[in-house]
Design a protein around this motif. Structure first.
Motif, PDB file in Angstrom:
ATOM      1  N   PRO A  46      -9.986  28.678 -13.971  1.00 22.85           N
ATOM      2  CA  PRO A  46     -10.761  29.694 -13.253  1.00 22.85           C
ATOM      3  C   PRO A  46      -9.928  30.879 -12.761  1.00 22.85           C
ATOM      4  O   PRO A  46     -10.445  31.996 -12.637  1.00 22.85           O
ATOM      5  CB  PRO A  46     -11.364  28.915 -12.080  1.00 22.85           C
ATOM      6  CG  PRO A  46     -10.456  27.729 -11.911  1.00 22.85           C
ATOM      7  CD  PRO A  46     -10.014  27.373 -13.290  1.00 22.85           C
ATOM      8  N   GLN A  47      -8.644  30.653 -12.478  1.00 22.31           N
ATOM      9  CA  GLN A  47      -7.771  31.754 -12.074  1.00 22.31           C
ATOM     10  C   GLN A  47      -6.937  32.276 -13.247  1.00 22.31           C
ATOM     11  O   GLN A  47      -6.126  33.185 -13.087  1.00 22.31           O
ATOM     12  CB  GLN A  47      -6.823  31.316 -10.953  1.00 22.31           C
ATOM     13  CG  GLN A  47      -7.497  31.176  -9.595  1.00 22.31           C
ATOM     14  CD  GLN A  47      -8.156  29.817  -9.425  1.00 22.31           C
ATOM     15  OE1 GLN A  47      -7.505  28.786  -9.619  1.00 22.31           O
ATOM     16  NE2 GLN A  47      -9.426  29.812  -9.054  1.00 22.31           N
ATOM     17  N   GLY A  48      -7.140  31.695 -14.419  1.00 19.44           N
ATOM     18  CA  GLY A  48      -6.445  32.122 -15.614  1.00 19.44           C
ATOM     19  C   GLY A  48      -7.414  32.757 -16.583  1.00 19.44           C
ATOM     20  O   GLY A  48      -8.421  33.349 -16.178  1.00 19.44           O
ATOM     21  N   LYS A  49      -7.143  32.608 -17.872  1.00 22.92           N
ATOM     22  CA  LYS A  49      -8.055  33.161 -18.874  1.00 22.92           C
ATOM     23  C   LYS A  49      -7.838  32.477 -20.211  1.00 22.92           C
ATOM     24  O   LYS A  49      -6.824  31.805 -20.438  1.00 22.92           O
ATOM     25  CB  LYS A  49      -7.893  34.672 -19.017  1.00 22.92           C
ATOM     26  CG  LYS A  49      -6.507  35.135 -19.406  1.00 22.92           C
ATOM     27  CD  LYS A  49      -6.463  36.665 -19.428  1.00 22.92           C
ATOM     28  CE  LYS A  49      -5.051  37.185 -19.686  1.00 22.92           C
ATOM     29  NZ  LYS A  49      -5.000  38.672 -19.685  1.00 22.92           N
ATOM     30  N   VAL A  50      -8.818  32.664 -21.086  1.00 21.14           N
ATOM     31  CA  VAL A  50      -8.769  32.136 -22.440  1.00 21.14           C
ATOM     32  C   VAL A  50      -8.803  33.309 -23.410  1.00 21.14           C
ATOM     33  O   VAL A  50      -9.748  34.092 -23.398  1.00 21.14           O
ATOM     34  CB  VAL A  50      -9.949  31.182 -22.730  1.00 21.14           C
ATOM     35  CG1 VAL A  50      -9.870  30.665 -24.164  1.00 21.14           C
ATOM     36  CG2 VAL A  50      -9.964  30.027 -21.740  1.00 21.14           C
ATOM     37  N   LEU A  51      -7.757  33.425 -24.219  1.00 27.39           N
ATOM     38  CA  LEU A  51      -7.699  34.445 -25.255  1.00 27.39           C
ATOM     39  C   LEU A  51      -8.229  33.814 -26.534  1.00 27.39           C
ATOM     40  O   LEU A  51      -7.575  32.982 -27.150  1.00 27.39           O
ATOM     41  CB  LEU A  51      -6.263  34.932 -25.434  1.00 27.39           C
ATOM     42  CG  LEU A  51      -5.615  35.492 -24.158  1.00 27.39           C
ATOM     43  CD1 LEU A  51      -4.122  35.752 -24.386  1.00 27.39           C
ATOM     44  CD2 LEU A  51      -6.323  36.754 -23.697  1.00 27.39           C
ATOM     45  N   ALA A  84     -18.937  33.673 -19.030  1.00 28.48           N
ATOM     46  CA  ALA A  84     -17.514  33.308 -19.010  1.00 28.48           C
ATOM     47  C   ALA A  84     -16.655  34.567 -19.036  1.00 28.48           C
ATOM     48  O   ALA A  84     -16.095  34.931 -20.079  1.00 28.48           O
ATOM     49  CB  ALA A  84     -17.186  32.410 -20.197  1.00 28.48           C
ATOM     50  N   PRO A  85     -16.532  35.266 -17.911  1.00 31.45           N
ATOM     51  CA  PRO A  85     -15.787  36.534 -17.902  1.00 31.45           C
ATOM     52  C   PRO A  85     -14.299  36.376 -18.189  1.00 31.45           C
ATOM     53  O   PRO A  85     -13.636  37.360 -18.536  1.00 31.45           O
ATOM     54  CB  PRO A  85     -16.020  37.067 -16.482  1.00 31.45           C
ATOM     55  CG  PRO A  85     -16.326  35.859 -15.655  1.00 31.45           C
ATOM     56  CD  PRO A  85     -17.071  34.942 -16.572  1.00 31.45           C
ATOM     57  N   ASN A  86     -13.752  35.148 -18.034  1.00 31.82           N
ATOM     58  CA  ASN A  86     -12.323  34.961 -18.295  1.00 31.82           C
ATOM     59  C   ASN A  86     -12.021  34.595 -19.741  1.00 31.82           C
ATOM     60  O   ASN A  86     -10.887  34.235 -20.076  1.00 31.82           O
ATOM     61  CB  ASN A  86     -11.724  33.912 -17.347  1.00 31.82           C
ATOM     62  CG  ASN A  86     -12.302  32.521 -17.547  1.00 31.82           C
ATOM     63  OD1 ASN A  86     -13.383  32.370 -18.136  1.00 31.82           O
ATOM     64  ND2 ASN A  86     -11.595  31.507 -17.071  1.00 31.82           N
ATOM     65  N   VAL A  87     -13.019  34.691 -20.608  1.00 35.06           N
ATOM     66  CA  VAL A  87     -12.791  34.536 -22.056  1.00 35.06           C
ATOM     67  C   VAL A  87     -12.708  35.923 -22.674  1.00 35.06           C
ATOM     68  O   VAL A  87     -13.623  36.728 -22.533  1.00 35.06           O
ATOM     69  CB  VAL A  87     -13.913  33.717 -22.724  1.00 35.06           C
ATOM     70  CG1 VAL A  87     -13.741  33.715 -24.241  1.00 35.06           C
ATOM     71  CG2 VAL A  87     -13.915  32.288 -22.199  1.00 35.06           C
ATOM     72  N   GLU A  88     -11.582  36.195 -23.345  1.00 35.05           N
ATOM     73  CA  GLU A  88     -11.351  37.499 -23.947  1.00 35.05           C
ATOM     74  C   GLU A  88     -11.216  37.365 -25.466  1.00 35.05           C
ATOM     75  O   GLU A  88     -10.217  36.836 -25.944  1.00 35.05           O
ATOM     76  CB  GLU A  88     -10.089  38.139 -23.372  1.00 35.05           C
ATOM     77  CG  GLU A  88     -10.131  38.381 -21.873  1.00 35.05           C
ATOM     78  CD  GLU A  88      -8.854  39.017 -21.352  1.00 35.05           C
ATOM     79  OE1 GLU A  88      -8.007  39.433 -22.186  1.00 35.05           O
ATOM     80  OE2 GLU A  88      -8.693  39.099 -20.122  1.00 35.05           O
ATOM     81  N   PRO A  89     -12.198  37.797 -26.244  1.00 33.93           N
ATOM     82  CA  PRO A  89     -12.063  37.763 -27.703  1.00 33.93           C
ATOM     83  C   PRO A  89     -10.936  38.691 -28.162  1.00 33.93           C
ATOM     84  O   PRO A  89     -10.772  39.798 -27.644  1.00 33.93           O
ATOM     85  CB  PRO A  89     -13.425  38.262 -28.194  1.00 33.93           C
ATOM     86  CG  PRO A  89     -14.365  38.005 -27.052  1.00 33.93           C
ATOM     87  CD  PRO A  89     -13.549  38.226 -25.814  1.00 33.93           C
ATOM     88  N   VAL A  90     -10.147  38.198 -29.125  1.00 37.94           N
ATOM     89  CA  VAL A  90      -9.017  38.967 -29.662  1.00 37.94           C
ATOM     90  C   VAL A  90      -9.087  38.916 -31.179  1.00 37.94           C
ATOM     91  O   VAL A  90      -9.100  37.836 -31.771  1.00 37.94           O
ATOM     92  CB  VAL A  90      -7.668  38.384 -29.185  1.00 37.94           C
ATOM     93  CG1 VAL A  90      -6.509  39.170 -29.811  1.00 37.94           C
ATOM     94  CG2 VAL A  90      -7.571  38.395 -27.664  1.00 37.94           C
TER      95      VAL A  90
END
Length: 259
Positions: free
Chosen positions: A126-131, A152-158
């Motif tokens: 929750p305090q990190g993120k998923v790339l 899921a705002p901490n998921v960043e598509p790359v």
């Protein structure tokens, strides 16, 4: 992408196969055996690659450290990645627990596909993120749509390439690659780039169907042995930590930067 969970992370190689292309009867392909007998003299280079006729028709004519690289499953197999029986078949909840994620971790889901693992890891950091990395634009679209749907705002598509996941250096606590690595058509370059993206204490978690187990109903070319995986990771400077053997069909192997 992951295969059958990756895309194939995840195209990860030249060509696209259909959704069920990984599965097969327990007996090995006779065509693969015949192809092996017809093998021509390999053309090798100093990086461990060889170009020779495909011994198995389910793979390409490119080999790495003696292993034929498999065809990839493309975005057409997206529904299969989200199949209802996947958790039971693959023990995905067991895999997630074995990752031992911390709330502040930055995780790279290499070959994320539709985000099956990305969105299950999201609440664990929750305090990190998923790339969520994939090289297929269609999968990036899936990821963005699923990000909104899953809140899921901490998921960043790359969007990555076949040689580089496009991750910042020293930024990742864990790189997760589920059933995708065996399809990378540039495994050496990809893993070197992933290694660069790891923080000093970062880890790689590699899940692959067990080649040593003939009862796993997956085509041989879509499996890997621990021995082969260790050899390939060592070649790019990744040191073996441990193997978790609690999954129904897969090895879960952990690596880190060599000291």
């Amino acid at each position: 992408m992951n295969l059958p969970s990756s895309l194939p992370l995840a195209s990860w190689v030249l060509g696209i196969v259909l959704t069920q292309a990984c599965t097969q009867p327990l007996a090995e392909s006779t065509a693969a055996a015949a192809g092996e007998q017809r093998r021509q003299a390999p053309v090798a280079d100093s990086t461990g690659y060889e170009i020779r006729p495909p011994a198995d028709p389910n793979g390409i004519s490119r080999y790495y450290l003696g292993r034929q690289i498999a065809h990839v499953m493309g975005h057409e197999g997206a529904d299969w990645l989200e199949r209802s029986g996947r958790q039971q078949e693959e023990g995905t909840d067991v895999l997630l627990k074995a990752l031992r994620l911390k709330p502040t971790d930055v995780v790279a889901d290499i070959g994320a596909g539709t985000g099956y693992f990305s969105f299950r890891m999201s609440p664990l950091v929750p305090q990190g993120k998923v790339l969520a990395v994939d090289i297929q634009p269609e999968m990036i679209t899936y990821l963005q749509e699923n990000k909104d749907r899953n809140n899921a705002p901490n998921v960043e598509p790359v969007l990555g390439t076949v040689q580089n996941p496009n991750l910042p250096a020293n930024s990742v606590d864990l790189a997760l690659i589920v059933d995708a690595y065996h399809e990378f058509d540039h495994p050496r370059e990809m893993m070197r780039a992933i290694k660069t993206a790891l923080k000093p204490n970062g880890r790689v978690a590699l899940a692959e169907y067990r080649a040593e187990d003939t009862k796993v109903p997956i085509k041989r070319i879509h499996k890997m042995s621990v021995e082969q995986a260790r050899k390939e990771m060592k070649a790019v400077g990744l040191e073996f930590i441990e193997t978790v053997e609690t999954l129904p069909q897969q090895h879960l192997m952990f690596f880190r930067r060599a000291k």
